[in-house]
Design an enzyme around this catalytic site. Sequence first.
Site, PDB file in Angstrom:
ATOM      1  N   LYS A   1       0.855  -1.198   0.000  1.00 39.40           N
ATOM      2  CA  LYS A   1       0.000   0.000   0.000  1.00 39.40           C
ATOM      3  C   LYS A   1       0.884   1.239   0.000  1.00 39.40           C
ATOM      4  CE  LYS A   1      -4.504   0.795   0.520  1.00 39.40           C
ATOM      5  NZ  LYS A   1      -5.526  -0.199   0.161  1.00 39.40           N
TER       6      LYS A   1
ATOM      7  N   GLY B   1     -20.741   6.505   2.569  1.00 39.76           N
ATOM      8  CA  GLY B   1     -19.702   6.669   1.538  1.00 39.76           C
ATOM      9  C   GLY B   1     -20.349   6.667   0.175  1.00 39.76           C
TER      10      GLY B   1
ATOM     11  N   GLY C   1     -18.482   7.511  -2.782  1.00 44.83           N
ATOM     12  CA  GLY C   1     -17.434   7.590  -3.801  1.00 44.83           C
ATOM     13  C   GLY C   1     -17.686   6.475  -4.800  1.00 44.83           C
ATOM     14  N   ASN C   2     -16.638   6.060  -5.482  1.00 44.31           N
ATOM     15  CA  ASN C   2     -16.783   5.028  -6.502  1.00 44.31           C
ATOM     16  C   ASN C   2     -17.477   3.761  -5.959  1.00 44.31           C
ATOM     17  OD1 ASN C   2     -15.698   2.570  -7.973  1.00 44.31           O
ATOM     18  ND2 ASN C   2     -15.120   4.194  -9.375  1.00 44.31           N
ATOM     19  N   ALA C   3     -16.936   3.187  -4.893  1.00 44.31           N
ATOM     20  CA  ALA C   3     -17.486   1.926  -4.376  1.00 44.31           C
ATOM     21  C   ALA C   3     -18.904   2.119  -3.832  1.00 44.31           C
ATOM     22  CB  ALA C   3     -16.570   1.377  -3.291  1.00 44.31           C
ATOM     23  N   GLY C   4     -19.089   3.152  -3.025  1.00 44.56           N
ATOM     24  CA  GLY C   4     -20.395   3.376  -2.397  1.00 44.56           C
ATOM     25  C   GLY C   4     -21.491   3.646  -3.413  1.00 44.56           C
TER      26      GLY C   4
END
Length: 417
Positions: free
Chosen positions: A102, A214, A216-219
């Site tokens: 990471k 959330g 963003g992209n995932a949420g």
Amino acid sequence: MSLYENTLAQMKKAADTMSLDPELYAVLEEPMRIVEVHIPVRMDDGSLKVFTGYRSQHNNFAGPFKGGIRYHQQVDLGEVKALSAWMTMKTGVVGIPMGGGKGGIIVNPKELSEGELERLSRGYARLIAPVIGDQVDVPAPDVNTTGQIMSWIKDEYSKFVGKETPGVITGKPLEDGGSLGRNTATAQGGMYVLDKLAEEKGIDPASASVVIQGFGNAGHFMAKMLREKGYAVKGLADSRGCIVSDSGFEPDEVLEIKKAEGSVVNVEGKPGYEDVRTCSSGEFVEMECDILVLAALENQITGENAENVKAKYIIELANGPINPEGDAILQEKGVLVVPDILANAGGVTVSYFEWHQNVNDEKWTAEEVDEKLTKIMYDSYVKVAENRDKYSCTMRIAAFITAMQRLDTLWKEGKKI
Ligand code: GLU
């Protein structure tokens, strides 16, 4: 407890439960290599700023180190180390031939212009170039990093080695060597895991309510996919605020408003949203619902608020949204948590597909990607559930055990040190 101590506590519990070889545990206790960089960036106003960044390479027994790079003002070395260890566990759970790593830069990217962001990303790439590579360490997007940023890093690395090297990084835009399905992969993987959970526990999407922290992209993609399945999405939240509605939301409509006005909270008061109210993030995670999806940042449920959580099931689409104290309370209460290293592993799985296509000069169709992702996510869920039953433990500990079993096999085959 620091985030890294949290991670170690989870790993230790799993290692003790399965009686892992203590020598292997000792190897996993620290990342194999950590690089700290200081990136000078010429700002638009002519001044110079030096940003600090990291790359933590936790383990490469199964294949090249693998994991995202985040840009956030709260990045620190402990966080990056913890996230890199989780990546080793995540690639282990889904059984792909990659390890864990990471990276992160301490920066609020929302305060940078496009040009400053590019110079920062290219500067970071030049400094980590000697320790990454398509057979060494393959970064990817994470919090606040995009396909465009991946392209800049790929470009800078390719200049460093004197050869176009698309496999050095994943999450690239489609036209620059990306894979079909990567953009939606984290949410899609979460949906496949939820399908298996619903099958096991008899959850009926038509009568189940979901709240998602959330956007963003995932949420956002998760909200959209849940809606398509028939779940009622009764709460949405982003970093600026939270909205709830008894009649539920259409995620794409909310996204349009967020794009135009900055936040999900801007739907309040608009025609058609009369029953929408805003609430605090504290209230939000304690809302009445069947399924709570955590798709924001770490430490959202802790010893402070876990007692008040009303959801029956929690899907961790973010990394580390529940700390160990919170986890213990939820377990006591009988809340079933599908842990991050299983629930959000769809992202790194399709990253692996992208890398595989790049290094073998292949192009897979969306159907091929989806078919392979479905199989990996379903099989991983089944494996984790088997370990849960075998060791009478939580899904989280069972997921760590699943990953460690795989590392143990590689360890026993030898030649790792
Ligand atoms: N940042 C994502 C994660 O935490 C994706 C990593 C990757 O694709 O390598 O899983």
